[in-house]
Design a protein around this motif. Sequence first.
Motif, PDB file in Angstrom:
ATOM      1  N   ALA A 176     -14.420   8.302  29.985  1.00 53.95           N
ATOM      2  CA  ALA A 176     -13.119   7.989  29.208  1.00 53.95           C
ATOM      3  C   ALA A 176     -13.128   9.309  28.185  1.00 53.95           C
ATOM      4  O   ALA A 176     -14.286   9.711  27.665  1.00 53.95           O
ATOM      5  N   ALA A 177     -11.951   9.535  27.770  1.00 56.00           N
ATOM      6  CA  ALA A 177     -11.803  10.622  26.685  1.00 56.00           C
ATOM      7  C   ALA A 177     -10.609  10.252  25.816  1.00 56.00           C
ATOM      8  O   ALA A 177      -9.696   9.678  26.142  1.00 56.00           O
ATOM      9  N   VAL A 178     -10.521  10.906  24.764  1.00 55.63           N
ATOM     10  CA  VAL A 178      -9.405  10.418  23.663  1.00 55.63           C
ATOM     11  C   VAL A 178      -8.328  11.525  23.892  1.00 55.63           C
ATOM     12  O   VAL A 178      -8.674  12.714  24.016  1.00 55.63           O
ATOM     13  N   VAL A 191       1.908  20.192  23.606  1.00 49.46           N
ATOM     14  CA  VAL A 191       0.686  20.367  23.870  1.00 49.46           C
ATOM     15  C   VAL A 191       0.249  18.674  24.296  1.00 49.46           C
ATOM     16  O   VAL A 191       0.617  18.043  23.907  1.00 49.46           O
ATOM     17  N   GLN A 192      -1.208  19.120  25.096  1.00 41.95           N
ATOM     18  CA  GLN A 192      -2.048  17.910  25.293  1.00 41.95           C
ATOM     19  C   GLN A 192      -3.293  18.314  25.068  1.00 41.95           C
ATOM     20  O   GLN A 192      -3.900  19.165  25.183  1.00 41.95           O
ATOM     21  N   VAL A 193      -3.962  16.977  24.182  1.00 47.64           N
ATOM     22  CA  VAL A 193      -5.324  17.199  23.483  1.00 47.64           C
ATOM     23  C   VAL A 193      -6.013  16.261  24.345  1.00 47.64           C
ATOM     24  O   VAL A 193      -5.774  15.212  24.182  1.00 47.64           O
ATOM     25  N   HIS A 235     -10.562  20.187  24.359  1.00 51.21           N
ATOM     26  CA  HIS A 235      -9.420  20.815  25.497  1.00 51.21           C
ATOM     27  C   HIS A 235      -8.098  20.416  24.896  1.00 51.21           C
ATOM     28  O   HIS A 235      -7.629  19.699  24.476  1.00 51.21           O
ATOM     29  N   VAL A 236      -7.366  21.842  24.750  1.00 51.08           N
ATOM     30  CA  VAL A 236      -6.085  21.487  24.727  1.00 51.08           C
ATOM     31  C   VAL A 236      -5.186  22.341  25.975  1.00 51.08           C
ATOM     32  O   VAL A 236      -5.524  23.583  26.051  1.00 51.08           O
ATOM     33  N   VAL A 270      -8.227  26.352  25.044  1.00 51.98           N
ATOM     34  CA  VAL A 270      -7.206  26.196  25.173  1.00 51.98           C
ATOM     35  C   VAL A 270      -6.592  26.824  26.504  1.00 51.98           C
ATOM     36  O   VAL A 270      -6.782  27.790  26.746  1.00 51.98           O
ATOM     37  N   GLN A 271      -5.908  26.025  27.376  1.00 55.72           N
ATOM     38  CA  GLN A 271      -5.603  26.116  28.659  1.00 55.72           C
ATOM     39  C   GLN A 271      -4.012  26.504  28.842  1.00 55.72           C
ATOM     40  O   GLN A 271      -3.325  25.665  28.362  1.00 55.72           O
TER      41      GLN A 271
END
Length: 335
Positions: free
Chosen positions: A116-118, A148-150, A158-159, A180-181
């Motif tokens: 799981a990740a925030v 953007v997605q963080v 990861h962004v 940053v992708q």
Amino acid sequence: MSRPDISAIDGGNPVEQQATAWFVRLRADDASERDRQAWQQWLHADPGHRAAYGRIEALWSSLGDFAAAPELATRVPRPRVAPRRAPRPRRWLAAAAAATVLACATGMAFLLLAPAAVESAYRTGIGERRSLQLEDGTRVDLDADTRVQVRYDHRGRHVRLDGGRAFFRVARDSERPFLVQTSAGSVRALGTRFEVSRLGNAADVTLYEGSVELQGSADAARPAARLGVLVPGQRARMADQRMQVTDAAVAAGSAPGWLSGRLVFNDTPLPEAVAEFGRYSFKPVLLADPGLASYRVSGVFRGEDVEGFIQALGEVYGIPEHHTADGSHVLGNAP
């Protein structure tokens, strides 16, 4: 004992170990004012320290009555504790138990909850700018019409820039790299300041401070290839698994002009300059003549002053303009 033994618990994330040791020490019966002052110094030394300590506090609170359950220690290997020269006072027994439970619970939390990740998503509309502060202290400024997605977890930050442009002031965290992708490639950084802008199938990266590594895009059949490293004052365009580096003419410690509403063009292709104004105006600027793609623009303009931009083009290049029924600005004569 004037400070916690931050090496007492072996294995895992060193910052999490330190946070656990401080949490336990401050709850011991003999915790002193000197301990609290030392803890404050540690807490403010790095944004990652504060974030780690907050996670330990939240974890301890979430355990509740389960903190004393024997099943916790049986599901996660018991942490190895460094031997001490003198017997530990009885008033340390409760703190020691807390250390064991916290270490076990932290380990189990990572084992059970690591997948799981925030995750958060942010966007700005036409003419809107927004400033964010992420959980580790990193600041992200979003230009108009940006998405953007963080995603943060214990292994990395990861962004994903899905559109638009963003300026990053990255908090240093050696345990979790900052990535940053974009569809054209990615930017890997530790503590640094840089801008990333999406341009169709390409992406521009401008470095203001520190150092970043650029990588090409990856897919199931091909891992990301290392493209190169930028130094402050350089700009690189990533496209087709390559990068092209130019001087960005930015001063160390400065920031992009769009943060204050200014659009700065330096020998910029006209289609790119027009796209910049598209972030700020609900009435788009259209190029009717394909030959205008070869024109280049230099100057400083206000983002909301599309009329001034078009007037300047007319004065310098003699480019005619007319409007469509919906109010769009059309430059040049249609072929």
